[in-house]
Design an enzyme around this catalytic site. Structure first.
Site, PDB file in Angstrom:
ATOM      1  N   LYS A 196      31.385  30.867  23.402  1.00  0.00           N
ATOM      2  CA  LYS A 196      31.780  31.637  24.541  1.00  0.00           C
ATOM      3  C   LYS A 196      30.622  32.055  25.177  1.00  0.00           C
ATOM      4  O   LYS A 196      30.662  32.285  26.414  1.00  0.00           O
ATOM      5  CB  LYS A 196      32.750  32.447  24.037  1.00  0.00           C
ATOM      6  N   GLU A 243      34.159  42.488  25.703  1.00  0.00           N
ATOM      7  CA  GLU A 243      34.536  42.038  27.141  1.00  0.00           C
ATOM      8  C   GLU A 243      35.551  42.825  27.730  1.00  0.00           C
ATOM      9  O   GLU A 243      36.569  43.193  27.013  1.00  0.00           O
ATOM     10  CB  GLU A 243      35.051  40.640  27.231  1.00  0.00           C
ATOM     11  N   HIS A 298      48.858  34.657  23.058  1.00  0.00           N
ATOM     12  CA  HIS A 298      47.690  33.815  23.666  1.00  0.00           C
ATOM     13  C   HIS A 298      47.749  32.510  23.456  1.00  0.00           C
ATOM     14  O   HIS A 298      46.842  31.621  23.792  1.00  0.00           O
ATOM     15  CB  HIS A 298      46.606  34.343  22.886  1.00  0.00           C
ATOM     16  N   ARG A 324      37.575  19.071  27.232  1.00  0.00           N
ATOM     17  CA  ARG A 324      38.397  17.907  26.714  1.00  0.00           C
ATOM     18  C   ARG A 324      39.744  17.568  27.883  1.00  0.00           C
ATOM     19  O   ARG A 324      39.872  18.657  28.605  1.00  0.00           O
ATOM     20  CB  ARG A 324      39.111  18.089  25.405  1.00  0.00           C
TER      21      ARG A 324
END
Lengths: 504, 160
Positions: free
Chosen positions: A115, A202, A237, A294
């Site tokens: 990430k 973040e 999530h 993907r």
């Protein structure tokens, strides 16, 4: 490309088999012990046993997959989604075996799999990222130093695993007092889930939407973005319902989102199908979140509003063909599409998995309905894998008509023997916030919390009466009743004779 | 509880329930499906496709009418009722609904628990599943610890 080995199972393996058939390519399946009689095995030209049901022993076993790919004479491997789809070692092993991997290069998978590296790629491409740390947090930093880093970003913030996904290794921190504990917990969870304890910080946006852009890139440098998908309906999530286009995206915003997505993909030399995920702030700006290297679970909604077969294009791109689609048509959606992920879970019991045998299945159809399924009556839903049994997609000329079709299709859907999330979707499609499109990524979790576990569909007294009567009749009516095929055939003939029709 | 009395009447049934009666034409479509046409007022919905399968517990049926699933529990011969409400009697035996791994135990023996309070978290099918108390009580037995693999049906916790 004559033969494609599909290194996956369930609905996505069936989806890829269908694309192969339409292209006159021979599909080869693999299966674990518990999947011997699964539809993807039955529909393939050949199928190879690859080991015990535990994913690690079968669908995640790179050596065994490469071995059967070579033995079968396949010239390419499609990874589907999940399992090894975003594993750069697998993509490399396929390439090293002299076969074609139907997906991006191992280098692109590795670059976007981290990430932190993906955020750097976005910044290089001039695309904004959610404010946060540029590098993984140094594990030697003192609690005071961490507090300083966090203060610069601002609260509330998220601690996220560098290798993360699906909400694992992720913690929300609203107060500096909880920071050190949250970082420790996230590191430990990330180590367990991904074998990599690295985390970064973040800022947590308040009430953002999850908006993502599908891309196709060919081997000749063309990258084409598609109209966005709205994936804000998430439980813990995990996406549960997706739609395209998003009610929150104007044509001007779409132009900015799609060109930002294409810029990130070009920055890493991306080929084949991929998706760039963004968070769209309530205030208007959007931020790069991550890239999925993907095919996505929710790819059918994009297919429904653009008419493009994404799996077919994955195969064509892997064969070296050029993307010759009209770029403007890909960002001009025709109508609206919504997908429900139907899981073998009991929504009235905290969404507990509900594995078991499907005794009866009747699937909705008719105008605008598509059901991508890996389930049939008689199938045992195994306990070892993701409990997704089908993706129900509705298309309509506009959002209201797509919702009406979806409601109609949910009422037609009959699954007996296991619990499914169908009653949950019936409830969701009646919620005013959803109907009006006023949603964000925490909407569903907040609503579920406030319901305190009430049943999603509560029968009226009349329905309960009817259910009791139906149960009594069910026991009273013999199994071979008036509707037996022989009796029917007899009646058809009698009727045909009476009306003077010809019979053969 | 509802008491349903069925009487064969021509091609269908005369049905009595709580002092009310209907005439219902019933066709068996397959082992799990009935088509019912209820004789009633002209302006009400009368046609129903009903899907019926064994429920999660012995003696239960899951009856789906339209988009609405109803659990029907047998209560003696020819007598049917809705499932027990959570205010039952006797100890609650919390068992694993599927094979998995215990990743958190949230209660200790002797602890008081409220209805719907989380007891233990079991990971299976890539998901963490919190098992909860059905009603208020006191934890008397805890048979699991974190990290333990459990089979479906394994006894985890008992609440009195």
């Amino acid at each position: 490309m004559q033969k494609i080995l599909i290194a996956n199972r369930g609905e996505i393996a069936v989806r890829i088999i269908r694309a192969c058939r339409e292209m006159d390519v021979s599909p080869i399946a693999v299966y674990s012990e518990c999947d011997r009689s699964a539809p993807h095995v039955r529909h393939a030209d050949r199928a190879y046993a690859i080991g015990p049901s535990e994913p690690r022993e079968s669908y995640l076993n790179i050596d065994r997959l490469i071995d059967v790919a070579k033995r079968s004479g396949a010239d390419a491997v499609h990874p589907g989604y999940g399992f090894l789809a975003e594993n750069d070692a697998f993509a490399r092993a396929v390439r090293d075996a002299g076969l074609t991997f139907i997906g991006p290069s191992p280098e692109a998978i590795a670059a976007m799999g981290s990430k932190v590296a993906a955020r750097r790629a976005a910044v290089r491409a001039g695309v904004p990222v959610v404010p946060g740390t540029e590098e993984p947090l140094d594990s030697t930093l003192s609690d005071d130093a961490l507090a300083g880093v966090a203060h610069a970003i601002g609260y509330p913030l998220l601690v996220k695993a560098v290798a993360g996904g699906g909400g694992k290794g992720m913690r929300t921190v609203t107060d500096s007092a909880d920071l050190a504990g949250a970082i420790r917990a996230a590191r430990s969870e990330a180590q367990t889930a991904f074998g990599d304890a690295a985390v970064y910080l973040e800022r947590r946006l308040t009430r953002p939407r999850h908006i993502e852009v599908q891309l196709l890139g060919d081997a000749h440098g063309t990258v084409l973005p598609f109209v966005e998908r709205e994936c804000s309906i998430q439980r813990r999530h995990q996406k549960v319902l997706e739609e395209s286009p998003s009610v929150a995206v104007s044509p001007a915003l779409r132009a900015r989102l799609t060109s930002a997505a294409a810029a990130v993909a070009r920055a890493v030399g991306y080929t084949n199908a991929g998706t760039i995920e963004f968070l769209l702030d309530e205030e208007g700006p959007f931020y790069f979140l991550e890239m999925n290297t993907r095919l996505q679970v929710e790819h059918p909604i994009t297919e429904m509003v653009t008419g493009v077969d994404l799996v077919r294009w994955q195969i064509r791109i892997a064969r070296g063909e050029r993307l010759d689609l009209d770029p403007s048509s890909l960002v001009a959606p025709n109508g609206h599409a919504i997908e429900c992920r139907i899981y073998a879970e009991d929504p009235d019991n905290g969404f507990l998995p509900s594995p078991g045998r499907i005794l009866h299945l009747s699937v909705p159809s008719g105008p605008g309905i598509r059901d991508d399924s890996g389930a049939v009556a008689g199938l045992d839903v195994p306990i070892f894998y993701d409990p997704l049994i089908s993706k129900l997609v509705a298309w309509g000329e506009d959002r209201a008509r797509a919702m009406a079709r979806l409601r109609r299709a949910l009422a037609e859907y009959r699954v007996a023997g296991i619990r499914t999330t169908i009653p949950f979707f019936t409830w969701l499609l009646a919620q005013p916030e959803f109907v009006e499109g006023r949603v964000h990524t925490s909407f569903l979790d907040e609503r579920l919390q406030s319901r305190n576990g009430r049943p999603f569909v509560e029968p009226t007294a009349d329905t309960e009466d009817l259910a009791a009567i139906a149960a009594a009749i069910h026991l009273a009516l013999p199994l071979r009743g008036d509707a037996s095929p022989a009796a029917d055939a007899g009646r058809w003939r009698t009727e045909a004779r009476r009306e003077g029709l010809r019979t053969v | 509880m509802r008491r349903v009395t069925l009487t064969r009447a021509g091609d269908g049934f005369a049905v009595a329930l709580d002092g009310r009666t209907w005439r219902i034409d019933a066709a068996r479509v397959d082992a799990n499906t009935l088509s019912l046409i209820v004789d009633g007022a002209e302006n009400t919905k009368a046609g129903f496709e009903v899907t019926i399968a064994p429920g999660q517990a012995a003696g239960q049926l899951t009856v789906q009418i339209g988009a609405v699933p109803v659990t029907v529990a047998i209560d003696g011969q020819r007598r049917w009722s809705r499932p027990d409400d959570p205010a039952g009697a006797g100890p609650q035996r919390i068992t694993a609904p599927m094979p998995g791994r215990v990743i958190r135990v949230l209660v200790q023996p002797g602890g008081r628990v409220k209805a719907r309070q989380g007891l233990v978290v079991v990971e299976a099918m890539k998901m963490e599943n919190e098992l909860r108390a059905g009603r208020d009580g006191t934890v008397t037995e805890v048979h699991v610890h974190e990290g333990l693999s459990v089979d479906a049906g394994a006894l985890l916790i008992v609440i009195q």
